[in-house]
Design a protein around this motif. Structure first.
Motif, short mmCIF file in Angstrom:
data_model
loop_
_atom_site.label_atom_id
_atom_site.label_comp_id
_atom_site.label_asym_id
_atom_site.label_seq_id
_atom_site.Cartn_x
_atom_site.Cartn_y
_atom_site.Cartn_z
N ASP A 1 21.44 -18.49 -126.78
CA ASP A 1 21.87 -19.48 -127.23
C ASP A 1 21.67 -20.91 -126.61
O ASP A 1 22.59 -21.22 -125.69
N GLY A 2 20.42 -21.37 -126.02
CA GLY A 2 19.80 -22.13 -125.47
C GLY A 2 20.23 -22.12 -123.59
O GLY A 2 19.75 -22.54 -123.25
N LEU A 3 20.25 -20.91 -122.88
CA LEU A 3 20.60 -20.22 -121.85
C LEU A 3 18.74 -19.40 -121.73
O LEU A 3 19.41 -18.55 -122.48
N PRO A 4 18.71 -19.66 -120.95
CA PRO A 4 17.38 -18.16 -120.23
C PRO A 4 17.84 -17.10 -119.68
O PRO A 4 19.20 -16.82 -118.71
N PHE A 5 16.90 -15.69 -119.94
CA PHE A 5 17.44 -14.63 -120.02
C PHE A 5 16.41 -13.86 -119.64
O PHE A 5 15.43 -14.18 -119.88
N LEU A 6 16.65 -13.37 -118.79
CA LEU A 6 14.92 -11.68 -118.45
C LEU A 6 15.67 -10.72 -119.51
O LEU A 6 16.79 -10.54 -119.17
N THR A 7 15.15 -10.78 -120.57
CA THR A 7 14.81 -9.86 -121.23
C THR A 7 14.31 -8.43 -121.25
O THR A 7 13.46 -8.34 -120.55
N PHE A 8 14.60 -7.17 -120.37
CA PHE A 8 14.38 -5.98 -120.32
C PHE A 8 14.05 -4.52 -122.16
O PHE A 8 15.75 -4.73 -121.90
N GLU B 1 10.40 8.39 -125.93
CA GLU B 1 9.97 8.92 -126.98
C GLU B 1 10.92 7.70 -128.56
O GLU B 1 11.89 9.13 -128.88
N ASP B 2 10.58 6.81 -129.19
CA ASP B 2 11.84 7.24 -130.70
C ASP B 2 13.54 6.13 -129.60
O ASP B 2 14.53 5.76 -130.83
N VAL B 3 13.18 5.77 -128.60
CA VAL B 3 14.26 5.45 -128.35
C VAL B 3 14.01 3.75 -127.33
O VAL B 3 13.30 4.42 -126.48
N SER B 4 15.06 3.07 -127.86
CA SER B 4 14.19 1.84 -127.09
C SER B 4 15.69 0.77 -127.22
O SER B 4 17.06 1.38 -127.27
N ILE B 5 16.51 0.35 -125.20
CA ILE B 5 16.93 -0.40 -125.23
C ILE B 5 16.65 -0.95 -124.33
O ILE B 5 16.37 -1.74 -124.23
N THR B 6 18.15 -3.10 -124.65
CA THR B 6 17.48 -3.20 -124.53
C THR B 6 18.69 -4.26 -123.85
O THR B 6 20.00 -4.00 -123.74
N GLN B 7 17.94 -4.84 -122.60
CA GLN B 7 19.09 -5.02 -121.27
C GLN B 7 18.91 -7.09 -121.15
O GLN B 7 17.95 -6.97 -120.58
N ASP B 8 19.92 -7.48 -120.84
CA ASP B 8 19.49 -8.91 -120.40
C ASP B 8 20.35 -9.19 -119.11
O ASP B 8 20.85 -8.87 -118.70
N LEU C 1 16.93 -2.03 -112.57
CA LEU C 1 15.48 -1.31 -111.92
C LEU C 1 15.98 0.26 -111.72
O LEU C 1 15.20 1.36 -111.95
N LYS C 2 16.71 -0.42 -110.88
CA LYS C 2 17.66 1.60 -110.35
C LYS C 2 17.79 2.19 -111.37
O LYS C 2 17.32 3.44 -111.73
N SER C 3 18.47 1.33 -112.39
CA SER C 3 19.13 2.73 -114.11
C SER C 3 17.46 2.98 -114.49
O SER C 3 18.30 4.08 -115.47
N ASN C 4 16.84 2.55 -113.76
CA ASN C 4 15.02 2.74 -115.45
C ASN C 4 14.83 3.02 -114.82
O ASN C 4 13.08 3.12 -115.47
N ALA C 5 14.34 3.40 -113.24
CA ALA C 5 13.44 4.19 -112.35
C ALA C 5 12.29 4.50 -113.06
O ALA C 5 11.15 5.11 -113.01
N LYS C 6 13.07 5.79 -113.68
CA LYS C 6 11.84 6.62 -114.73
C LYS C 6 11.82 6.87 -115.74
O LYS C 6 11.59 8.02 -116.53
N SER C 7 12.00 5.24 -116.62
CA SER C 7 11.55 4.91 -118.06
C SER C 7 9.97 5.07 -118.10
O SER C 7 9.66 5.01 -117.21
N GLN C 8 9.65 5.91 -119.44
CA GLN C 8 8.33 5.40 -119.96
C GLN C 8 7.78 4.08 -119.94
O GLN C 8 6.26 3.80 -119.54
N GLU C 9 8.48 3.58 -119.88
CA GLU C 9 7.95 2.16 -120.54
C GLU C 9 9.08 1.00 -120.53
O GLU C 9 10.21 0.99 -120.78
#
Length: 216
Positions: free
Chosen positions: A45-52, A58-65, A28-36
């Protein structure tokens, strides 16, 4: 807090999850200024995650679990059953959360249990006792929050409460200083629990830390 939401479950469209506060706060802190930022509850693999899914520009997307545990209705009810804040033995506003966190964090090297003591006369202390040393930090002149529909509570130095907690869990909660809360209230239920309430601009968060048995 959220612009759009979509939740579906067999529990009246409620899903209860448990996550590591440190990992969640980091994202949350490291992406506080992200557009969206889009958050989804997924299974990998059968395990629950919150995927951010983060769009810093623009034109840049990052995924963190963040790994989470999905709680049953019964487990969640156990968490919300403790007494409400207006029945706490002592309610007191904490000092500067960042400096308080830094002080409590230093105690971790000494042991695992920390006593939190406060009264209704603006006094708060933390104390750790080991076979080798007793260390304590004291605060005074703190304020007490008014209860709903009432004015400021009367000062009463004899109205006192003590809760012994797991210091690791307490430090995790105090890391919330990274959210820059406008006010932080501690509610002490003697020998039962410590509740920490964070007031943010558009959000109200509560953390409940169960009391540990006194092993001294």
């Amino acid at each position: 807090l959220f612009r759009n939401t979509s939740i579906e479950s067999r529990s009246k469209n409620c899903i209860y999850i448990e996550a590591d506060l440190g990992n969640l706060m980091h994202i949350l802190k490291s992406n506080a200024k992200s557009q969206e930022v889009t958050v989804k509850l997924c299974k990998k693999d059968g395990l629950p995650f919150l995927t951010f899914r983060i769009t810093p520009k623009e034109d840049v997307s990052i995924t963190q679990d963040v790994a989470v545990a999905v709680l049953s209705d019964e487990d969640f009810r156990r968490l919300i059953d403790p007494p409400t804040s207006d029945t706490a033995d002592v309610q007191i506003c904490l000092p500067s959360l960042r400096s308080f966190h830094d002080i409590v964090d230093r105690y971790k090297a000494l042991g695992t249990q920390l006593a939190v003591v406060a009264n209704m006369d603006g006094r708060l202390s933390i104390r750790m006792e080991t076979p080798m040393v007793t260390l304590a930090t004291f605060y005074q002149g703190l304020t007490h929050p008014p209860l709903a529909g009432q004015g400021p509570p009367a000062r009463d130095p004899d109205r006192r409460a003590e809760v012994r907690v797991d210091i690791r869990k307490f430090v995790q909660v105090l890391r919330s200083h990274m959210l820059f809360p406008s006010n932080v209230i501690a509610c002490l239920f003697s020998g039962r629990a410590l509740a920490i309430h964070l007031l943010l601009d558009d959000l109200y968060m509560t953390y409940l830390i169960p009391a540990l048995a006194d092993t001294s």
